[in-house]
Design an enzyme around this catalytic site. Sequence first.
Site: not given
Length: 298
Positions: A17, A37, A159
């Site tokens: 991404g 990551d 979120y």
Amino acid sequence: MKDYQGKTAVITGAGSGFGLEVARIAASRGMNLVLCDVQQDALDKAAAEFAGHQVLARRVDVAKADQMEALAAAVQERFGAPNFVFNNAGVGSGGLIWENSLADWEWVLGVNLMGVVHGVRLFTPLMLAAAKADPAWQGHIVNTASMAGMLNPPNMGVYNVSKHAVVSLSETLHQDLALVTDQVRASVLCPYFVPTGITHSERNRPGELGAAKPTKSQLISQAMTDKAVSSGKLTAADVARMVFEALDEERFYIFSHPQALKGVQTRLEDVMQVRNPTDPFADKPEIGARLREALRSA
């Protein structure tokens, strides 16, 4: 920042991404790369792509304070203070807000908010110390929020909360930095629907925060988000270019879809006029009608 050659970039969520695309631009500008990551295979693949560059790759769960502290120490030892910190790692979760479990809250806030908190609290002091020691030193911190940090779309409350907090943190960081230095700046990235791996965040959800069987509202949210994200016209590479444009221009707000600011204006007008929140589907009532029918049906 005007000169990138030989400078250091710390990038969380670097395996895919926005993170991976930002790393590609940073590498093209001659920067040292610190790639982080939580997904080891994606991290290994990214690190292999940048063979020939100065790279420090570490598997890090940004929600874990000790792992982020170890990362900061490793960066300082290898490269010194980073010039660019991209607090970007994020996960997605939806559903009616009262149906989210405690584990949902801990997972989403842990990654989306506390990951940024750790990046700011650990790297900002290093950057300020470097700036104090060298009047020519420059640094920039970019935190990834979302248009969900500027709006409150229904059926994705956890979120929304996490991203509103990141916007608030980033705006405060901008103001706080301005009090003490002209050499370190901050920006907030608010992308809208862009095809990335965030719709499949569950792949990296920790076992101790495992999800229960999804509710109807969570399944509906997932389906709607999948459709919206997959149909996005801008790419992660497009957004990465916007990030570096903001660094070049010393610009705080980074919006991938400026047209979405119309909704932000409506929300702020709701606040200023002390009126109830405007129906988010006012411009597309058929979508709202379908969502209500789906949630209210037996």
